[in-house]
Design an enzyme around this catalytic site. Structure first.
Site, PDB file in Angstrom:
ATOM      1  N   ASN A   9       0.953  -1.168  -0.082  1.00 25.78           N
ATOM      2  CA  ASN A   9      -0.162  -0.099   0.037  1.00 25.78           C
ATOM      3  C   ASN A   9       0.880   1.258   0.132  1.00 25.78           C
ATOM      4  O   ASN A   9       1.558   1.494   1.006  1.00 25.78           O
ATOM      5  CB  ASN A   9      -0.936   0.004   1.358  1.00 25.78           C
ATOM      6  CG  ASN A   9      -1.644   1.307   1.417  1.00 25.78           C
ATOM      7  OD1 ASN A   9      -1.766   2.150   0.443  1.00 25.78           O
ATOM      8  ND2 ASN A   9      -2.408   1.457   2.650  1.00 25.78           N
ATOM      9  N   TRP A  10       1.104   1.909  -1.206  1.00 22.91           N
ATOM     10  CA  TRP A  10       2.119   2.923  -1.280  1.00 22.91           C
ATOM     11  C   TRP A  10       1.496   4.529  -0.569  1.00 22.91           C
ATOM     12  O   TRP A  10       2.188   5.156  -0.658  1.00 22.91           O
ATOM     13  CB  TRP A  10       2.407   3.156  -2.578  1.00 22.91           C
ATOM     14  CG  TRP A  10       3.240   2.001  -3.491  1.00 22.91           C
ATOM     15  CD1 TRP A  10       3.662   0.709  -2.763  1.00 22.91           C
ATOM     16  CD2 TRP A  10       3.893   1.743  -4.558  1.00 22.91           C
ATOM     17  NE1 TRP A  10       4.451  -0.133  -3.518  1.00 22.91           N
ATOM     18  CE2 TRP A  10       4.334   0.601  -4.761  1.00 22.91           C
ATOM     19  CE3 TRP A  10       3.817   2.724  -5.661  1.00 22.91           C
ATOM     20  CZ2 TRP A  10       5.060  -0.043  -5.848  1.00 22.91           C
ATOM     21  CZ3 TRP A  10       4.487   2.292  -6.836  1.00 22.91           C
ATOM     22  CH2 TRP A  10       5.152   0.874  -6.837  1.00 22.91           C
ATOM     23  N   LYS A  11       0.189   4.277  -0.261  1.00 26.46           N
ATOM     24  CA  LYS A  11      -0.575   5.386   0.090  1.00 26.46           C
ATOM     25  C   LYS A  11      -0.283   6.828  -0.715  1.00 26.46           C
ATOM     26  O   LYS A  11      -0.109   6.628  -1.693  1.00 26.46           O
ATOM     27  CB  LYS A  11       0.240   5.779   1.647  1.00 26.46           C
ATOM     28  CG  LYS A  11      -0.113   4.667   2.285  1.00 26.46           C
ATOM     29  CD  LYS A  11       0.120   4.520   3.929  1.00 26.46           C
ATOM     30  CE  LYS A  11       0.056   3.358   4.859  1.00 26.46           C
ATOM     31  NZ  LYS A  11      -0.076   3.509   6.224  1.00 26.46           N
ATOM     32  N   HIS A  99      -9.501   1.286   4.556  1.00 29.08           N
ATOM     33  CA  HIS A  99      -8.110   1.699   5.518  1.00 29.08           C
ATOM     34  C   HIS A  99      -8.574   2.581   6.635  1.00 29.08           C
ATOM     35  O   HIS A  99      -9.256   3.523   6.399  1.00 29.08           O
ATOM     36  CB  HIS A  99      -7.078   1.888   4.476  1.00 29.08           C
ATOM     37  CG  HIS A  99      -5.816   2.136   5.001  1.00 29.08           C
ATOM     38  ND1 HIS A  99      -5.415   2.990   5.874  1.00 29.08           N
ATOM     39  CD2 HIS A  99      -4.767   1.168   5.063  1.00 29.08           C
ATOM     40  CE1 HIS A  99      -4.124   2.737   6.453  1.00 29.08           C
ATOM     41  NE2 HIS A  99      -3.792   1.687   5.851  1.00 29.08           N
ATOM     42  N   GLU A 101      -6.776   5.025   7.747  1.00 35.12           N
ATOM     43  CA  GLU A 101      -6.625   6.506   7.370  1.00 35.12           C
ATOM     44  C   GLU A 101      -7.724   6.838   6.694  1.00 35.12           C
ATOM     45  O   GLU A 101      -8.197   8.219   6.769  1.00 35.12           O
ATOM     46  CB  GLU A 101      -5.411   6.550   6.385  1.00 35.12           C
ATOM     47  CG  GLU A 101      -4.166   6.262   7.356  1.00 35.12           C
ATOM     48  CD  GLU A 101      -2.997   5.739   6.588  1.00 35.12           C
ATOM     49  OE1 GLU A 101      -2.973   5.733   5.380  1.00 35.12           O
ATOM     50  OE2 GLU A 101      -2.136   5.147   7.334  1.00 35.12           O
ATOM     51  N   GLU A 171      -5.677  -4.768  10.562  1.00 37.87           N
ATOM     52  CA  GLU A 171      -4.730  -3.795  10.767  1.00 37.87           C
ATOM     53  C   GLU A 171      -4.996  -3.012  12.158  1.00 37.87           C
ATOM     54  O   GLU A 171      -5.769  -1.845  11.915  1.00 37.87           O
ATOM     55  CB  GLU A 171      -4.563  -3.015   9.588  1.00 37.87           C
ATOM     56  CG  GLU A 171      -4.004  -3.476   8.231  1.00 37.87           C
ATOM     57  CD  GLU A 171      -3.525  -2.366   7.089  1.00 37.87           C
ATOM     58  OE1 GLU A 171      -2.406  -2.602   6.995  1.00 37.87           O
ATOM     59  OE2 GLU A 171      -4.319  -1.318   7.268  1.00 37.87           O
ATOM     60  N   GLY A 177       2.370   2.134  10.683  1.00 36.97           N
ATOM     61  CA  GLY A 177       3.131   3.232  10.599  1.00 36.97           C
ATOM     62  C   GLY A 177       4.051   3.761  11.844  1.00 36.97           C
ATOM     63  O   GLY A 177       4.663   4.799  11.972  1.00 36.97           O
ATOM     64  N   SER A 217       3.190  -2.152  10.455  1.00 38.28           N
ATOM     65  CA  SER A 217       4.769  -2.213  10.576  1.00 38.28           C
ATOM     66  C   SER A 217       5.199  -3.627  10.400  1.00 38.28           C
ATOM     67  O   SER A 217       6.096  -4.130  11.125  1.00 38.28           O
ATOM     68  CB  SER A 217       5.174  -1.727  12.144  1.00 38.28           C
ATOM     69  OG  SER A 217       4.336  -0.512  12.295  1.00 38.28           O
ATOM     70  N   GLY A 238       2.829  -1.086   4.315  1.00 35.19           N
ATOM     71  CA  GLY A 238       2.870   0.373   3.924  1.00 35.19           C
ATOM     72  C   GLY A 238       4.340   0.722   3.826  1.00 35.19           C
ATOM     73  O   GLY A 238       4.967   0.372   2.653  1.00 35.19           O
ATOM     74  N   GLY A 239       4.944   0.935   4.794  1.00 33.96           N
ATOM     75  CA  GLY A 239       6.334   1.555   4.809  1.00 33.96           C
ATOM     76  C   GLY A 239       7.318   0.850   4.062  1.00 33.96           C
ATOM     77  O   GLY A 239       7.914   1.207   3.081  1.00 33.96           O
TER      78      GLY A 239
HETATM   79  P1  PGA Z   1       2.629   0.119   7.519  1.00 37.35           P
HETATM   80  O1  PGA Z   1       1.342   0.555   7.065  1.00 37.35           O
HETATM   81  O2  PGA Z   1       3.268  -1.062   7.098  1.00 37.35           O
HETATM   82  O3  PGA Z   1       3.817   1.716   7.250  1.00 37.35           O
HETATM   83  O4  PGA Z   1       2.537   0.158   9.113  1.00 37.35           O
HETATM   84  C1  PGA Z   1       0.415  -0.562   6.906  1.00 37.35           C
HETATM   85  C2  PGA Z   1      -0.663   0.067   6.199  1.00 37.35           C
HETATM   86  O5  PGA Z   1      -1.188   1.121   6.415  1.00 37.35           O
HETATM   87  O6  PGA Z   1      -1.511  -0.717   5.461  1.00 37.35           O
END
Ligand code: PGA
Length: 261
Positions: A9-11, A99, A101, A171, A177, A217, A238-239
């Site tokens: 997930n590149w956000k 998600h 966010e 999640e 993050g 994470s 994500g990251g």
């Molecule tokens: P993260 O993000 O791996 O940076 O914690 C995961 C996500 O938001 O899907």
């Protein structure tokens, strides 16, 4: 046996040029892996980079294309939205919905998520439905209830077959993050609870087939332990998905413990 998934997930990151570079880099790094043993690999860039990446992946590199959101109507007066047929038109096959966010900053509700899931499935794409509790909810002992209620509402009125095809990502919001990973055994416990909830609403067969990922994470040093758990079918990342080397390590780590049979 459920085929594992590693989904990036590149956000809100990467210009078209940067995004295409990243995907080229990932392609090179996983080039020599046995495609039959690989998990389903998904990258989810911003909307503006989808078409360019679709063109690069055109000849089937074992990498699937995901979007980070969609709208549930096909077309019309909905300024700023992108519909499922439009995503399908450029070879997107997975769509992340719900998600945390989007729930937190954009007011996405379980009702919206359910409408999106139906639109995605009705057009033959696959939703990655995210759920998870906040730190406050965990600390006050509400985790199980929160996650259960999200799943029941998000899957409402889907057919058994549609549910079986879907993907869920558990999640915990406090792990996203933050560098703080949820203990693998605890993530597995909640994921089992999600699977039992799916069994209650859609039957055991759908529950045995649906793939449920962990997200929050995830990094190369945690993936093998996570993938060794009975009910964790992969990761939403994500990251670490923004670094080709780390992303490739996640794919390789998954293959070490859960190569599809
Ligand atoms: P993260 O993000 O791996 O940076 O914690 C995961 C996500 O938001 O899907």
């Amino acid at each position: 046996m459920r085929k594992p998934i590693i989904a990036g997930n590149w956000k809100l990151n990467k210009t078209v040029e940067e995004a295409t570079e990243l995907v080229e880099d990932i392609k090179v790094k996983i080039m020599d892996l046995d495609k039959n043993q690989m998990p389903t690999v998904i990258v989810s860039p911003v909307f503006t980079a989808l078409k360019s990446i679709a063109d690069i992946l055109e000849h089937g590199q074992g990498i699937h294309l995901g979007a980070q959101n969609c709208y549930w109507q096909d077309s019309g007066a909905f300024t700023g939205e992108v519909s499922v047929p439009m995503l399908k038109d450029i070879c997107v096959t997975y769509v992340i919905i719900g998600h945390s966010e989007r729930r937190q900053y954009f007011g996405e509700t379980d009702e919206n998520i359910n409408l999106k899931a139906k639109a995605i499935l009705n057009h033959g794409l696959i939703p990655i439905i995210c759920c998870g509790e906040t730190l406050e909810q965990r600390e006050s002992g509400q985790t199980d209830n929160v996650v259960k209620n999200q799943i029941i509402a998000d899957l409402k009125d889907l057919t058994e077959e549609q549910t079986a095809k879907s993907v869920i990502a558990y999640e915990p919001v406090w792990a996203i993050g933050t560098g703080k990973t949820c203990e693998s055994s605890e993530a597995n416990r909640v994921i089992k609870l999600i699977r039992d909830t799916v069994a209650e609403v859609s039957g055991r067969d759908a529950a045995d087939k649906i793939r449920i990922l962990y997200g929050g994470s995830v990094k190369p040093s945690t993936i093998e332990e996570q993938m060794s758990q009975s009910d964790i079918d992969g990761a939403l990342v994500g990251g670490a998905s923004l670094k080709a080397e780390d992303f490739a390590q996640l794919i390789k780590g998954t293959m070490l413990v859960r190569a599809p049979k």
